[in-house]
Design a protein around this motif. Structure first.
Motif, short mmCIF file in Angstrom:
data_model
loop_
_atom_site.label_atom_id
_atom_site.label_comp_id
_atom_site.label_asym_id
_atom_site.label_seq_id
_atom_site.Cartn_x
_atom_site.Cartn_y
_atom_site.Cartn_z
N ILE A 90 0.84 -1.21 0.00
CA ILE A 90 0.00 0.00 0.00
C ILE A 90 0.87 1.25 0.00
O ILE A 90 0.61 2.19 -0.75
CB ILE A 90 -0.97 -0.01 1.20
N ILE A 91 1.91 1.26 0.82
CA ILE A 91 2.81 2.42 0.85
C ILE A 91 3.45 2.62 -0.52
O ILE A 91 3.55 3.74 -1.02
CB ILE A 91 3.88 2.27 1.96
N PHE A 92 3.85 1.53 -1.17
CA PHE A 92 4.38 1.62 -2.52
C PHE A 92 3.37 2.29 -3.45
O PHE A 92 3.72 3.19 -4.21
CB PHE A 92 4.74 0.21 -3.03
N LEU A 93 2.11 1.86 -3.37
CA LEU A 93 1.07 2.44 -4.23
C LEU A 93 0.85 3.92 -3.92
O LEU A 93 0.63 4.73 -4.83
CB LEU A 93 -0.25 1.68 -4.06
N LEU A 94 0.89 4.30 -2.65
CA LEU A 94 0.64 5.69 -2.26
C LEU A 94 1.73 6.64 -2.76
O LEU A 94 1.48 7.83 -2.91
CB LEU A 94 0.52 5.81 -0.74
N TYR A 95 2.93 6.11 -3.01
CA TYR A 95 4.04 6.96 -3.45
C TYR A 95 4.35 6.83 -4.94
O TYR A 95 5.32 7.41 -5.41
CB TYR A 95 5.29 6.69 -2.61
N LYS A 96 3.51 6.12 -5.67
CA LYS A 96 3.69 6.06 -7.12
C LYS A 96 3.47 7.46 -7.70
O LYS A 96 2.78 8.30 -7.10
CB LYS A 96 2.71 5.08 -7.76
N LYS A 97 4.03 7.71 -8.88
CA LYS A 97 3.93 9.03 -9.51
C LYS A 97 2.47 9.46 -9.68
O LYS A 97 2.11 10.58 -9.36
CB LYS A 97 4.65 9.02 -10.85
N GLU A 98 1.64 8.56 -10.18
CA GLU A 98 0.23 8.91 -10.40
C GLU A 98 -0.48 9.24 -9.09
O GLU A 98 -1.35 10.11 -9.04
CB GLU A 98 -0.49 7.81 -11.16
N SER A 99 -0.09 8.56 -8.02
CA SER A 99 -0.69 8.85 -6.71
C SER A 99 -0.23 10.21 -6.21
O SER A 99 -1.03 11.00 -5.68
CB SER A 99 -0.32 7.77 -5.71
N SER A 100 1.06 10.50 -6.39
CA SER A 100 1.58 11.80 -5.96
C SER A 100 0.90 12.93 -6.72
O SER A 100 0.58 13.98 -6.14
CB SER A 100 3.10 11.86 -6.18
N GLU A 101 0.64 12.71 -8.00
CA GLU A 101 -0.07 13.73 -8.79
C GLU A 101 -1.51 13.91 -8.29
O GLU A 101 -2.03 15.02 -8.26
CB GLU A 101 -0.06 13.33 -10.28
#
Length: 182
Positions: free
Chosen positions: A161-172
């Protein structure tokens, strides 16, 4: 008037009662709402799965008096039966409290992160760091194997989940959701 003699509906706006005026960006153009990307959808869904795992752990603590008793007796053979009973009761109560707390925190983080609250990603990261400490503690203690397994699964789930939260699309998504609205 339309072809059938009924007036067209009023344009959306706070005074019409039909909706809100669209948000405008700094150039005066309508600002689009941030669309949650697939990585965030997956993270939110997995946080709900984490709540389910916490609920399962809570239910297991209710039905594992025997395993808790065995673990207490193995950890300190000099305890009296009354002390063992007390330790089992405290262990069960602790399992229930932490299970309820875990369910609530997972659901809270799913909601806040799903809405793109930047602070929620930070809080989720801190909770994950605590879960790593809890994993180490759980693996070093005597206790039921199923409890250890749930802790490992929950921690691995948290890592993904942490990996998903810090993906580029999530950061955007977080940036767009946190952007000031004019």
């Amino acid at each position: 008037m339309s072809d059938y003699g009924t007036p067209p509906p009023p344009p959306p706006g706070p005074e019409s009662g039909y909706g809100q005026m669209p948000q405008m960006n700094q150039s005066g153009a309508p600002q689009a709402a941030a669309v949650r990307p697939p990585a965030m959808d997956q993270a939110v869904m997995l946080m709900k799965v984490g709540a389910g795992i916490s609920l399962l752990g809570l239910l297991l603590s209710l039905f594992m008096h025997g395993a808790i008793r065995d673990a207490v007796e193995k950890s300190n053979a000099s305890l009296t039966p009354a002390q063992v009973d007390t330790a089992v009761a405290v262990g069960t109560a602790t399992g229930i409290v932490f299970g309820l707390l875990g369910v609530g925190l997972w659901l809270w983080m799913a909601s806040a992160n799903g809405k793109g609250k930047s602070w929620a990603r930070i809080v989720a990261t801190v909770f994950f760091a605590f879960s790593l400490l809890g994993l180490v503690s759980t693996l070093l203690q005597a206790g039921p194997v199923i409890s250890k397994l749930l802790t490992v699964v929950s921690t691995l789930l948290g890592a993904y989940i942490i990996f998903l939260l810090y993906k580029k699309e999530s950061s955007e998504f977080y940036a767009a959701s946190s952007a000031p609205r004019a």
